[in-house]
Each structure stands twice: as C-alpha cells, then as structure tokens.
Design an enzyme around this catalytic site. Structure first.
Site, PDB file in Angstrom:
ATOM      1  N   GLY A   1      -4.852 -12.275   3.715  1.00 35.15           N
ATOM      2  CA  GLY A   1      -4.518 -13.689   3.533  1.00 35.15           C
ATOM      3  C   GLY A   1      -3.630 -13.885   2.320  1.00 35.15           C
ATOM      4  O   GLY A   1      -3.655 -13.081   1.379  1.00 35.15           O
TER       5      GLY A   1
ATOM      6  N   LYS B   1       0.813  -1.231   0.000  1.00 36.57           N
ATOM      7  CA  LYS B   1       0.000   0.000   0.000  1.00 36.57           C
ATOM      8  C   LYS B   1       0.844   1.279   0.000  1.00 36.57           C
ATOM      9  O   LYS B   1       0.382   2.332  -0.445  1.00 36.57           O
ATOM     10  CB  LYS B   1      -0.870   0.043   1.277  1.00 36.57           C
TER      11      LYS B   1
ATOM     12  N   GLY C   1      -2.251 -14.599  14.100  1.00 37.57           N
ATOM     13  CA  GLY C   1      -1.524 -14.065  12.941  1.00 37.57           C
ATOM     14  C   GLY C   1      -2.280 -12.968  12.212  1.00 37.57           C
ATOM     15  O   GLY C   1      -1.872 -12.527  11.140  1.00 37.57           O
TER      16      GLY C   1
ATOM     17  N   ASP D   1      -3.660   1.860   8.783  1.00 39.55           N
ATOM     18  CA  ASP D   1      -3.803   0.936   7.651  1.00 39.55           C
ATOM     19  C   ASP D   1      -5.114   1.234   6.906  1.00 39.55           C
ATOM     20  O   ASP D   1      -5.132   1.322   5.676  1.00 39.55           O
ATOM     21  CB  ASP D   1      -3.785  -0.512   8.181  1.00 39.55           C
TER      22      ASP D   1
ATOM     23  N   VAL E   1      -6.372  -2.903  -1.346  1.00 36.22           N
ATOM     24  CA  VAL E   1      -7.628  -2.668  -0.617  1.00 36.22           C
ATOM     25  C   VAL E   1      -8.468  -3.938  -0.672  1.00 36.22           C
ATOM     26  O   VAL E   1      -8.793  -4.432  -1.761  1.00 36.22           O
ATOM     27  CB  VAL E   1      -8.424  -1.483  -1.247  1.00 36.22           C
TER      28      VAL E   1
ATOM     29  N   GLU F   1       0.003  -7.796  13.757  1.00 35.81           N
ATOM     30  CA  GLU F   1       1.454  -7.928  13.879  1.00 35.81           C
ATOM     31  C   GLU F   1       1.871  -7.691  15.324  1.00 35.81           C
ATOM     32  O   GLU F   1       1.076  -7.207  16.134  1.00 35.81           O
ATOM     33  CB  GLU F   1       2.108  -6.909  12.951  1.00 35.81           C
TER      34      GLU F   1
ATOM     35  N   GLU G   1      -4.932  -3.755  -7.106  1.00 36.42           N
ATOM     36  CA  GLU G   1      -6.180  -4.266  -6.517  1.00 36.42           C
ATOM     37  C   GLU G   1      -5.964  -4.795  -5.095  1.00 36.42           C
ATOM     38  O   GLU G   1      -6.803  -4.622  -4.207  1.00 36.42           O
ATOM     39  CB  GLU G   1      -6.743  -5.385  -7.406  1.00 36.42           C
TER      40      GLU G   1
ATOM     41  N   LYS H   1      -5.760   2.781   2.961  1.00 43.31           N
ATOM     42  CA  LYS H   1      -6.704   2.230   1.976  1.00 43.31           C
ATOM     43  C   LYS H   1      -7.723   3.295   1.549  1.00 43.31           C
ATOM     44  O   LYS H   1      -8.098   3.374   0.371  1.00 43.31           O
ATOM     45  CB  LYS H   1      -7.394   1.007   2.563  1.00 43.31           C
TER      46      LYS H   1
HETATM   47  N1  LIG Z   1      -0.829 -10.306   4.342  1.00 41.87           N
HETATM   48  C1  LIG Z   1      -1.951  -9.847   3.823  1.00 41.87           C
HETATM   49  O1  LIG Z   1      -3.031 -10.428   4.014  1.00 41.87           O
HETATM   50  C2  LIG Z   1      -1.947  -8.599   2.979  1.00 41.87           C
HETATM   51  C3  LIG Z   1      -3.156  -8.162   2.379  1.00 41.87           C
HETATM   52  C4  LIG Z   1      -3.122  -7.035   1.540  1.00 41.87           C
HETATM   53  C5  LIG Z   1      -1.934  -6.350   1.347  1.00 41.87           C
HETATM   54  N2  LIG Z   1      -0.794  -6.807   1.988  1.00 41.87           N
HETATM   55  C6  LIG Z   1       0.453  -6.077   1.750  1.00 41.87           C
HETATM   56  O2  LIG Z   1       1.315  -6.933   1.004  1.00 41.87           O
HETATM   57  C7  LIG Z   1       2.670  -6.703   1.385  1.00 41.87           C
HETATM   58  C8  LIG Z   1       3.308  -8.032   1.813  1.00 41.87           C
HETATM   59  O3  LIG Z   1       2.618  -8.513   2.945  1.00 41.87           O
HETATM   60  P1  LIG Z   1       3.016  -9.916   3.612  1.00 41.87           P
HETATM   61  O4  LIG Z   1       1.955 -10.216   4.594  1.00 41.87           O
HETATM   62  O5  LIG Z   1       3.347 -10.898   2.568  1.00 41.87           O
HETATM   63  O6  LIG Z   1       4.345  -9.506   4.404  1.00 41.87           O
HETATM   64  P2  LIG Z   1       5.430 -10.506   5.030  1.00 41.87           P
HETATM   65  O7  LIG Z   1       4.848 -11.856   5.237  1.00 41.87           O
HETATM   66  O8  LIG Z   1       6.007  -9.776   6.175  1.00 41.87           O
HETATM   67  O9  LIG Z   1       6.539 -10.655   3.872  1.00 41.87           O
HETATM   68  C9  LIG Z   1       7.286  -9.562   3.441  1.00 41.87           C
HETATM   69  C10 LIG Z   1       8.334 -10.045   2.461  1.00 41.87           C
HETATM   70  O10 LIG Z   1       9.032  -8.896   1.972  1.00 41.87           O
HETATM   71  C11 LIG Z   1      10.432  -9.077   2.178  1.00 41.87           C
HETATM   72  N3  LIG Z   1      11.041  -7.771   2.434  1.00 41.87           N
HETATM   73  C12 LIG Z   1      11.052  -7.042   3.563  1.00 41.87           C
HETATM   74  N4  LIG Z   1      11.695  -5.887   3.373  1.00 41.87           N
HETATM   75  C13 LIG Z   1      12.110  -5.901   2.092  1.00 41.87           C
HETATM   76  C14 LIG Z   1      12.857  -5.016   1.299  1.00 41.87           C
HETATM   77  N5  LIG Z   1      13.311  -3.862   1.789  1.00 41.87           N
HETATM   78  N6  LIG Z   1      13.118  -5.351   0.011  1.00 41.87           N
HETATM   79  C15 LIG Z   1      12.673  -6.526  -0.507  1.00 41.87           C
HETATM   80  N7  LIG Z   1      11.968  -7.424   0.204  1.00 41.87           N
HETATM   81  C16 LIG Z   1      11.689  -7.102   1.480  1.00 41.87           C
HETATM   82  C17 LIG Z   1      10.555  -9.992   3.366  1.00 41.87           C
HETATM   83  O11 LIG Z   1      11.827 -10.603   3.343  1.00 41.87           O
HETATM   84  P3  LIG Z   1      12.250 -11.738   4.400  1.00 41.87           P
HETATM   85  O12 LIG Z   1      11.581 -12.999   3.874  1.00 41.87           O
HETATM   86  O13 LIG Z   1      13.708 -11.792   4.334  1.00 41.87           O
HETATM   87  O14 LIG Z   1      11.697 -11.302   5.723  1.00 41.87           O
HETATM   88  C18 LIG Z   1       9.395 -10.956   3.085  1.00 41.87           C
HETATM   89  O15 LIG Z   1       9.802 -11.935   2.158  1.00 41.87           O
HETATM   90  C19 LIG Z   1       2.638  -5.643   2.490  1.00 41.87           C
HETATM   91  O16 LIG Z   1       2.893  -4.394   1.917  1.00 41.87           O
HETATM   92  C20 LIG Z   1       1.217  -5.717   3.011  1.00 41.87           C
HETATM   93  O17 LIG Z   1       0.769  -4.498   3.544  1.00 41.87           O
HETATM   94  C21 LIG Z   1      -0.770  -7.906   2.774  1.00 41.87           C
END
Ligand SMILES: NC(=O)c1ccc[n+]([C@@H]2O[C@H](COP(=O)([O-])OP(=O)(O)OC[C@H]3O[C@@H](n4cnc5c(N)ncnc54)[C@H](OP(=O)(O)O)[C@@H]3O)[C@@H](O)[C@H]2O)c1
Length: 338
Positions: free
Chosen positions: A316, A124, A205, A219, A151, A208, A148, A223
């Site tokens: 998710g 985001k 989970g 957050d 949000v 955070e 997409e 959005k």
């Molecule tokens: N989780 C959800 O349900 C969800 C829903 C909508 C949007 N999002 C968004 O999607 C994004 C990812 O979420 P996530 O839940 O997958 O997060 P996550 O599980 O914490 O994974 C983040 C990934 O990014 C890597 N990373 C961290 N800093 C970095 C950097 N500076 N350069 C390159 N890679 C980096 C991490 O590396 P390491 O593996 O080494 O830690 C990890 O592989 C976030 O922006 C979040 O707001 C998430």
C-alpha cells in the site's frame, strides 16, 4: 533533510502524501522537515530544484512537465545527474524492483552513497541482489542504508528482528510475505477458483497485469533473501532457494486441507542454513493460519522469547510510504544526536 525521490508511483506518492498531511506533526519531531529537491519518473519526466519542490504540486500533477517555471528549476536532468550534482542528504528509491540485476536503481544507490548521501529503499531489487556491495559502499562512505519497506511495507519486520530483538538469538523466520498470493488463497478458501481469485486480485490492484513475480513465489523469495542477509548474515540467492508458487493449488487441495483442519499458505522460510518458499499446509491453530487477505505476518523463533509473531500490512502507498518515513526519521535522529 533534503531528498531525491526516484519513482512517483503508489509508494513515492504515498510518501509525499504523508509529508504533506503530517507536515506539522513531523516538524514537532525534533524539527524534521523533508525538502524534496529532485523527483524522477520513467515516463512523466524529472525535476530538480536545489531549494526544494512544492510537494502539493507534485501530488497534483499528472506530468512533471506541467510544474511551473521557477528560477533554478531544472527539467529533464537524468537521475544520475540529479544524484551526483545535488547536495541531497538522502536518496529515496521507490522505482520497480528488478530481481535479475537490481538496475537501474542499484547504480543510483551506489552513486548516492559514493557522493555522501544516505540511501533508503522500498525497491527490493538492489537489496536482494547486491546487499553486500551496498553495505560495503555505505560503510566506506559513513552513510546509512535502510530498507524497512522492502519486507512487509511499513510493518516493522526488519526493525523488530534487527533492533528490538537484539540480544536474542533468532533461529529462524517464517512468514507470509506476499499479500497477493495470500489474498488468492483466502478467496479460494471461500470457494473461488484460482483464476477468478487472481482476476479479482488484479481488479482490486493487488496483483499486477503480469502476476508471475507474486504467484510464482519470486517476490516472497526476494523478501526471504533480504531477511536472511539482514538478520542472519546469510548470503542467499534465488538459485540457491527452492521456490514454488501457488498456481498449481486446486480447489480440491483446499478442501482436502480443510477436512484435516489445515489451510494452505505460501510460507517464506529462512534460517542460517538456507531458505525456501513453498506452499504448505499449516494447522488452523497456527498463528500464521489466521492471517488472511493481503495481510502479511512473520514469526521469529528466538532463544529467549520463543516465537514472536508480527502481523500487519504488507503493501500500500501509505503503508510503504510510512516505511520510508520511519527509515528517514532514523537517519535524521542519528544525525541530530551526533
Ligand atoms: N506498492 C506497494 O505496496 C509496495 C510495497 C513494498 C515495496 N514496494 C516496492 O516499491 C517500489 C515502487 O512500487 P510502486 O507500487 O510505487 O510502483 P509503481 O506504482 O509502478 O511506480 C513506480 C514509479 O517508478 C517510476 N519508474 C519506473 N521505472 C523507472 C526508472 N527506470 N527510473 C526511475 N523511475 C522509474 C515510474 O515512473 P512512471 O510514473 O513514469 O511510470 C513510477 O513513477 C517497487 O520496487 C516495489 O516492489 C511496493
């Protein structure tokens, strides 16, 4: 379609899992065949291979350094080098959201567009803080920018507003756009204290270890900013919004609302005039009142259809992976129909 994937966490892995599990199904969609040529993590290394990396192996490895040696494989290139040196069709950004600067993802997205790649984000940060810059760069490069997943994960909230409702005037959007706070409020409805509900959300989970971006409303505000910009062309900033979280809501507040036939919800509201994220009491008969747990919802107030409410998953790995997939499929369809 050759891809670079930044971030291999919940979302990045969710996307790769879909690529792996739905390979045949995806190929039946006009031959869509994703080839991941680069992956970047923060602590687990990076990989680049111009001919593609094995998705099953990427999913099974704890450290990318354990990926087997193959001719042409580059380990340890930084993200910028992979983005600039490769001939990827698209950059997929799924690293953590930075609401202050959007970095380092923002710089990578701009570099990708400047070198002729489409950009798809779940992150985001860059969209909330630098939408105009990204849009302009995409326009100049003749490439598509899609987000997409920023949000309501894969629940197509932006696509509904920007595409399906085209021709309606959308007066405003009101939504439950943060699953963590909605989960906490739902648990408090059934008698739990705020602290216990937050601890449970963390154990499951949903929240955070530092839950402030969720519980303080930032957050949801990010959005709201994205919805306002994408749907109304309205330039909102965090500073220009009234944002209040849910941490001050007490069991007494919950009981008081219930006695009046109401329920507390953290509602993100946007219109052409501005936006806000307040916790509000809404009647139990309102469509958003029935949205419980981590589920998200958005109601668009339109001139021709009245209120249109979309309810679905807001988070998710598979759900957000699907959002990225839907954006990639749109780009693929656009390029194959030219
Ligand atoms: N989780 C959800 O349900 C969800 C829903 C909508 C949007 N999002 C968004 O999607 C994004 C990812 O979420 P996530 O839940 O997958 O997060 P996550 O599980 O914490 O994974 C983040 C990934 O990014 C890597 N990373 C961290 N800093 C970095 C950097 N500076 N350069 C390159 N890679 C980096 C991490 O590396 P390491 O593996 O080494 O830690 C990890 O592989 C976030 O922006 C979040 O707001 C998430």
């Amino acid at each position: 379609m050759k891809l670079i994937l930044i971030g291999l966490g919940t979302v990045g892995r969710g996307l790769l899992r879909i690529f792996h599990d739905k390979r045949a199904e995806l190929e039946s969609l006009d031959g869509f065949r994703p080839i991941v040529i680069g992956v970047v993590t923060r602590t687990r290394g990076t990989l680049y291979h111009p001919d593609g990396l094995e998705i099953e192996r990427l999913l099974s490895l704890e450290r990318l350094g354990d990926y087997p040696d193959t001719p042409g494989l580059e380990r340890g290139w930084d993200a910028e080098r992979i983005v600039r040196a490769s001939d990827a069709d698209a950059l997929v950004e799924a690293s953590p959201s930075n609401f202050q600067t959007g970095q380092p993802a923002l710089g990578l997205c701009l570099a990708a567009l400047a070198t002729g790649k489409h950009v798809v984000l779940a992150n985001k940060g860059p969209v909330a803080v630098a939408y105009d810059e990204l849009r302009e760069q995409a326009k100049q490069a003749g490439r598509l920018l899609r987000f997409e997943g920023t949000v309501m994960a894969g629940t197509p909230s932006l696509r509904l507003g920007m595409q399906a409702l085209l021709g309606c005037r959308i007066e405003s959007a009101r939504g439950i756009l943060n699953g963590t706070t909605n989960y906490i409020l739902t648990q408090m409805e059934s008698g739990m204290s705020y602290d216990d509900a937050l601890a449970q959300a963390q154990a499951l989970g949903y929240a955070e270890s530092d839950p402030s971006a969720d519980v303080d409303g930032w957050d949801a505000a990010a959005k709201a900013i994205i919805v306002a910009r994408a749907l109304f062309g309205k330039h909102l900033t965090f500073d220009a919004m009234q944002v209040k979280g849910i941490s001050a809501i007490t069991p007494e507040d919950i009981a008081f609302a219930r006695a009046s036939g109401e329920r507390w919800k953290l509602i993100a509201e946007v219109s052409r005039d501005g936006g806000s994220v307040p916790p509000v009491r809404i009647s139990v008969s309102h469509p958003l009142a029935g949205v419980s747990g981590t589920t998200n919802a958005i109601t668009y107030a339109t001139d021709l259809l009245g209120d249109v409410t979309l309810i679905g998953a807001g988070a998710g790995g598979a759900q957000t992976g699907f959002a990225l997939l839907s954006d990639l499929l749109e780009i693929y369809t656009d390029s194959t129909s030219r």
